[in-house]
Design a protein around this motif. Structure first.
Motif, short mmCIF file in Angstrom:
data_model
loop_
_atom_site.label_atom_id
_atom_site.label_comp_id
_atom_site.label_asym_id
_atom_site.label_seq_id
_atom_site.Cartn_x
_atom_site.Cartn_y
_atom_site.Cartn_z
N ASP A 126 0.79 -1.19 -0.01
CA ASP A 126 0.04 -0.15 0.01
C ASP A 126 0.86 1.26 0.10
O ASP A 126 0.38 2.25 -0.53
CB ASP A 126 -1.00 -0.02 1.24
N LEU A 127 2.23 1.04 0.53
CA LEU A 127 3.10 2.39 0.76
C LEU A 127 3.72 2.52 -0.72
O LEU A 127 4.20 3.68 -0.97
CB LEU A 127 4.05 2.04 1.81
N VAL A 128 3.82 1.50 -1.62
CA VAL A 128 4.70 1.57 -2.77
C VAL A 128 3.95 1.60 -4.06
O VAL A 128 4.48 1.95 -4.90
CB VAL A 128 5.81 0.51 -2.72
N ILE A 129 2.92 1.06 -4.16
CA ILE A 129 2.33 0.93 -5.51
C ILE A 129 1.43 2.41 -5.70
O ILE A 129 0.96 2.91 -4.84
CB ILE A 129 1.37 -0.16 -5.53
N SER A 130 1.16 2.48 -7.05
CA SER A 130 0.48 3.64 -7.36
C SER A 130 -0.87 3.36 -7.12
O SER A 130 -1.54 2.34 -7.00
CB SER A 130 0.72 3.74 -9.02
N GLU A 131 -1.99 4.51 -7.21
CA GLU A 131 -3.01 4.43 -7.04
C GLU A 131 -3.89 3.52 -8.12
O GLU A 131 -4.85 2.84 -7.68
CB GLU A 131 -3.69 5.99 -7.17
N LYS A 132 -3.36 3.51 -9.23
CA LYS A 132 -4.08 2.86 -10.30
C LYS A 132 -3.95 1.01 -9.89
O LYS A 132 -4.81 0.39 -10.51
CB LYS A 132 -3.48 2.97 -11.77
N LEU A 145 -3.85 -5.05 -3.72
CA LEU A 145 -3.85 -5.19 -2.14
C LEU A 145 -4.80 -6.28 -2.05
O LEU A 145 -4.59 -7.34 -1.35
CB LEU A 145 -4.35 -3.88 -1.60
N ALA A 146 -6.04 -6.27 -2.64
CA ALA A 146 -6.84 -7.48 -2.44
C ALA A 146 -6.53 -8.66 -2.88
O ALA A 146 -6.78 -9.79 -2.47
CB ALA A 146 -8.53 -7.11 -3.20
N VAL A 147 -5.90 -8.52 -4.02
CA VAL A 147 -5.01 -9.97 -4.75
C VAL A 147 -4.12 -10.32 -3.67
O VAL A 147 -4.31 -11.70 -3.33
CB VAL A 147 -4.46 -9.48 -6.10
N ILE A 148 -3.28 -9.64 -3.06
CA ILE A 148 -2.45 -10.28 -2.34
C ILE A 148 -2.98 -10.92 -0.68
O ILE A 148 -2.88 -11.82 -0.60
CB ILE A 148 -1.54 -9.15 -1.67
N ALA A 149 -4.18 -10.25 -0.42
CA ALA A 149 -4.79 -10.83 0.74
C ALA A 149 -5.45 -11.98 0.14
O ALA A 149 -5.62 -13.10 1.26
CB ALA A 149 -6.05 -9.76 1.00
#
Length: 217
Positions: free
Chosen positions: A20-26, A31-35
């Motif tokens: 969440d700190l390093v990837i862009s907004e697009k 994040l959901a995929v990682i979860a």
């Protein structure tokens, strides 16, 4: 390793936070995929361990068929929750005002699930208490998730009542330890005198504390 499902979920929570700190907004949909991937691996590890029976940490953490089924239930439910919340969190459906912060949301959800999974294997008073706190403290944050006065008020009330419930619970566990001299469930069951008034006081305190934290009512 017996704690593999729990450790995978916790690792996924921190990976979500870092991503969440390093990837862009697009690319925040990742994040959901990682979860989802983390919860999927947790389910796979849990299924692979069935129907084994083993323990670690001196018997304070036990893996048996009942614990494994509960772990699978918790991880599977969290997987469905993440999948159902993706559209709202990623902006593909209507989002209530003030609801956002996808990374923190998924991280908190994963942490509370890890606490539930630890709780399923707890066979010791200390392990039980720590696991229960890990499962419920993140819920305080989720209660106050929306950025409005009502949500903040609900979160604050939950914190105050949760602290009271924790005090009742640990007081009851302390009485139980004082009566038996054991923290493990087997030792307690062998030495416990159910006719003692102090025992029923401990039962009442533990029931009140656990009942509130697990929202039994």
């Amino acid at each position: 390793m017996l704690m593999a499902p729990e450790l995978v979920v916790i690792l996924s929570a921190f990976l979500v936070l870092i991503a969440d700190l390093v990837i862009s907004e697009k690319r925040r949909y990742l994040l959901a995929v990682i979860a989802l991937i983390g919860l999927g691996f947790a389910c796979a590890f849990t299924i692979a361990m069935m129907p084994g029976v083993s323990s670690m940490l001196g018997g304070r953490f036990v893996v048996n068929p009942a614990a494994l089924w509960f772990k699978l239930l918790f991880a599977g439910s969290a997987l469905l929750t993440v999948a159902m919340s993706m559209d709202a969190m990623d902006g593909r459906s209507a989002v209530p005002a003030g609801l956002g912060a996808r990374g923190e949301y998924y991280m908190i959800l994963l942490l509370t699930v890890s606490g539930m999974m630890f709780l399923a294997s707890a066979t010791d008073l200390v392990t039980l208490y720590v696991s229960l706190e890990l499962a419920t403290i993140p819920l305080f944050i989720l209660t106050a998730w929306k950025r409005d006065a009502l949500s903040g008020e609900a979160g604050l009330k939950y914190v105050v009542m949760g602290a009271l419930a924790s005090a009742l619970l640990i007081y009851g566990l302390g009485i139980l330890y004082g009566l038996t001299g054991h923290t493990d469930f087997q030792g307690i069951s062998k030495t416990l005198n159910a006719s003692s008034p102090a025992f029923w006081l401990a039962v009442a305190l533990i029931t009140a504390g656990v009942g509130f934290k697990m929202t039994i009512v």
